[in-house]
Write a protein that holds these residues in place. Structure first.
Motif, PDB file in Angstrom:
ATOM      1  N   ALA A  48      41.401  24.788  43.439  1.00 59.30           N
ATOM      2  CA  ALA A  48      40.354  25.389  42.618  1.00 59.30           C
ATOM      3  C   ALA A  48      40.603  26.888  42.563  1.00 59.30           C
ATOM      4  CB  ALA A  48      38.971  25.100  43.189  1.00 59.30           C
ATOM      5  N   LEU A  49      40.702  27.438  41.364  1.00 58.96           N
ATOM      6  CA  LEU A  49      40.890  28.869  41.163  1.00 58.96           C
ATOM      7  C   LEU A  49      39.593  29.427  40.597  1.00 58.96           C
ATOM      8  CD1 LEU A  49      42.562  31.480  40.884  1.00 58.96           C
ATOM      9  CD2 LEU A  49      43.383  30.617  38.684  1.00 58.96           C
ATOM     10  N   LEU A  50      38.940  30.282  41.381  1.00 56.05           N
ATOM     11  CA  LEU A  50      37.612  30.776  41.016  1.00 56.05           C
ATOM     12  C   LEU A  50      37.685  32.266  40.679  1.00 56.05           C
ATOM     13  CD1 LEU A  50      35.535  29.002  43.819  1.00 56.05           C
ATOM     14  CD2 LEU A  50      36.235  28.123  41.581  1.00 56.05           C
ATOM     15  N   GLU A  51      37.142  32.616  39.530  1.00 57.41           N
ATOM     16  CA  GLU A  51      37.145  33.999  39.047  1.00 57.41           C
ATOM     17  C   GLU A  51      35.711  34.409  38.711  1.00 57.41           C
ATOM     18  OE1 GLU A  51      37.198  37.553  37.705  1.00 57.41           O
ATOM     19  OE2 GLU A  51      39.043  36.756  38.593  1.00 57.41           O
ATOM     20  N   LYS A  52      35.273  35.529  39.263  1.00 58.70           N
ATOM     21  CA  LYS A  52      33.891  35.970  39.050  1.00 58.70           C
ATOM     22  C   LYS A  52      33.610  36.369  37.602  1.00 58.70           C
ATOM     23  CE  LYS A  52      34.783  40.788  40.437  1.00 58.70           C
ATOM     24  NZ  LYS A  52      34.520  41.399  39.131  1.00 58.70           N
ATOM     25  N   GLY A  53      34.678  36.789  36.876  1.00 58.00           N
ATOM     26  CA  GLY A  53      34.508  37.208  35.495  1.00 58.00           C
ATOM     27  C   GLY A  53      35.368  36.380  34.565  1.00 58.00           C
ATOM     28  N   ARG A  54      36.484  36.979  34.102  1.00 55.07           N
ATOM     29  CA  ARG A  54      37.403  36.287  33.205  1.00 55.07           C
ATOM     30  C   ARG A  54      38.821  36.388  33.764  1.00 55.07           C
ATOM     31  NH1 ARG A  54      32.932  35.926  31.932  1.00 55.07           N
ATOM     32  NH2 ARG A  54      31.949  36.055  29.858  1.00 55.07           N
ATOM     33  N   ILE A  55      39.604  35.379  33.471  1.00 50.05           N
ATOM     34  CA  ILE A  55      41.006  35.393  33.881  1.00 50.05           C
ATOM     35  C   ILE A  55      41.687  36.646  33.335  1.00 50.05           C
ATOM     36  CG2 ILE A  55      43.246  34.252  33.537  1.00 50.05           C
ATOM     37  CD1 ILE A  55      41.526  32.812  35.566  1.00 50.05           C
ATOM     38  N   ALA A  56      42.374  37.367  34.221  1.00 51.58           N
ATOM     39  CA  ALA A  56      43.201  38.537  33.868  1.00 51.58           C
ATOM     40  C   ALA A  56      42.404  39.712  33.330  1.00 51.58           C
ATOM     41  CB  ALA A  56      44.270  38.153  32.843  1.00 51.58           C
ATOM     42  N   ALA A  57      41.082  39.726  33.517  1.00 51.20           N
ATOM     43  CA  ALA A  57      40.271  40.756  32.865  1.00 51.20           C
ATOM     44  C   ALA A  57      40.378  42.126  33.519  1.00 51.20           C
ATOM     45  CB  ALA A  57      38.801  40.324  32.833  1.00 51.20           C
ATOM     46  N   GLU A  58      40.836  42.169  34.757  1.00 52.25           N
ATOM     47  CA  GLU A  58      40.901  43.462  35.437  1.00 52.25           C
ATOM     48  C   GLU A  58      42.341  43.975  35.421  1.00 52.25           C
ATOM     49  OE1 GLU A  58      38.536  43.496  39.035  1.00 52.25           O
ATOM     50  OE2 GLU A  58      36.770  42.782  37.970  1.00 52.25           O
ATOM     51  N   GLN A  59      42.898  44.426  36.520  1.00 53.59           N
ATOM     52  CA  GLN A  59      44.158  45.155  36.488  1.00 53.59           C
ATOM     53  C   GLN A  59      45.336  44.327  35.978  1.00 53.59           C
ATOM     54  OE1 GLN A  59      44.524  48.219  36.576  1.00 53.59           O
ATOM     55  NE2 GLN A  59      46.765  48.346  36.615  1.00 53.59           N
TER      56      GLN A  59
END
Length: 448
Positions: A48-59
């Protein structure tokens, strides 16, 4: 001006729901987390890959797009060489053109002192068979015939590559999803569930997931997550400003940098511009706590960062950001889904002016998009890639120090091997977490 493609209004691609259990939970949907999840799934594990926002949205989408061996810390070079091979293989697994090109990276030397510094790094390249070499002043002028500035020479690595970050990392996530990784966006992991002294699961904003293995690849948020569990690592984050120009004539197909501006030819015919070695550090509680660990870096490069008095509200090291919470409480990860720092427009204007001055024959340089990103860094400018001794079942990949995009596929493969106990294939002693507490001398990465 075109807005940056990832923000709080960006539609969710992977809504979930999250599974009730998984062999491994990966926290963070940047390139490190995505590639770790992919290689774990290919090893037959439920992930399970969990992201608080969107995939790749930060750096992971905000970097320069360089995939370079050049200038790497010697202990990172073998991992980076593996990454180049993986980039080629992964690019062939998608029908999206991610802009992967082998066009080289070149560092331009303004004087003999800079050239000497580049020459001092060359033995590391030669030891690994990398085709880096020093260019003379005339060879440099021939490589950049439209450049108005004269250079003492340059360091160039023709085998280095580039890709478009906003395209590449989502494409890698799609490969992971096809490999049966359960990707869930808008799902913050609040904390680990610890039982009998080891990981037994994660507590998310949407409930608990049972697992015995967790990988933390949370970028700039990693140290904040760890501190809530009593684990202190001296990670800080610095802001870098980036701009994209409109289409321009092709004055150089690869990536290059002088003392003022770094530039890379984009797939859309423009150039990505940034300032090499000029970042902003927002001073907060973690900056004060970590100061003793950063003294070696500060002495070596006292003007490497501009100090700003306080981070914006909600940033990982803002003065008002909470450091402790329970699994029943809303966390800073939910309060700021995407770390989206405002760019320094004065710096952006300098960038475009310096680039235009460097290549005066270009038509007027127009900026079509600007953004900034927060780079998670460590005191010695190399990451932590290690299992967490204090929390058995937790593996950490953090502090990529601006190097994460290029090396990401191989770091993901390495982190997956650490989780499963398979052969890592590289010496990771330099990247161990305990180097900041075991009395080791601080050894900085190369200043090139």
């Amino acid at each position: 001006m075109t807005p940056f493609p990832f923000n709080a209004a960006t539609p969710v691609t992977y809504p979930g729901p999250a599974p009730d259990r998984a062999d491994v939970v990966v926290i963070g949907g940047g390139i490190i987390g995505v590639c770790t999840a992919l290689f774990l799934a290919r090893g037959g594990h439920s992930v399970a890959l969990l992201e608080k926002g969107r995939i790749a949205a930060e750096q992971s989408s905000r970097n320069w797009g360089w995939i370079r061996q050049q200038g790497r810390d010697p202990d990172e070079i073998p991992i980076m060489m593996e990454a180049l091979q993986l980039w080629r293989a992964l690019a062939g697994e998608t029908n999206i053109d991610i802009g992967l090109r082998q066009q080289g990276v070149t560092y331009l030397a303004k004087d003999a002192r800079a050239l000497d510094r580049y020459e001092a790094w060359l033995p590391h390249a030669r030891a690994h068979g990398i085709n880096s070499r020093i260019l003379s002043s005339s060879e440099t002028a021939a490589m950049f015939p439209d450049c108005a500035q004269r250079f003492a020479g340059a360091l160039t690595t023709p085998s280095d590559m580039q890709a478009e970050p906003t395209l590449a990392v989502p494409a890698l996530a799609a490969i992971a999803a096809r490999a049966s990784v359960a990707i869930v966006e808008n799902c913050a992991v609040r904390m680990l569930d610890i039982a009998a002294g080891r990981v037994a699961g994660v507590i998310t904003e949407n409930g608990r997931i049972s697992t015995t293995q967790v990988v933390l690849a949370g970028g700039a948020w990693s140290s904040l997550f760890l501190r809530n569990h009593g684990v202190a690592l001296p990670q800080l984050s610095v802001r870098e400003n980036v701009a994209a120009t409109g289409p321009l004539p092709d004055i150089h197909a690869g990536a290059a940098a002088n003392q003022k501006v770094a530039f890379r030819r984009r797939k859309d015919g423009g150039y990505t511009l940034a300032r090499r070695g000029a970042s902003d550090l927002f001073v907060g509680p973690d900056a004060f706590r970590s100061l003793p660990k950063y003294l070696t870096q500060l002495r070596a490069d006292p003007f490497g960062q501009r100090l700003l008095p306080a981070a914006p509200r909600g940033f990982p090291d803002a003065w008002t950001t909470r450091r402790h919470w329970t699994g029943d409480e809303r966390t800073p990860f939910e309060d700021m889904r995407i770390l989206d720092p405002a760019p320094n427009m004065r710096e952006i204007n300098h960038l475009s002016g310096d680039f235009a001055e460097m290549f005066p024959a270009l038509p007027p340089v127009t900026i079509k998009s600007v953004w900034a990103g927060m780079i998670d860094t460590m005191p010695d400018i190399v990451p932590v890639v290690d299992v967490c001794a204090q929390l058995p079942g937790l593996t950490i990949g953090m502090g990529m120090s601006g190097h994460g995009f290029g090396i990401g596929p191989a770091m993901g493969r390495v982190l997956a091997a650490l989780v499963t106990g398979d052969a890592v294939g590289h010496d990771l002693s330099r990247l161990r977490a305990t180097r900041f507490t075991d009395g080791s001398a601080m050894r900085l990465g190369p200043n090139v």
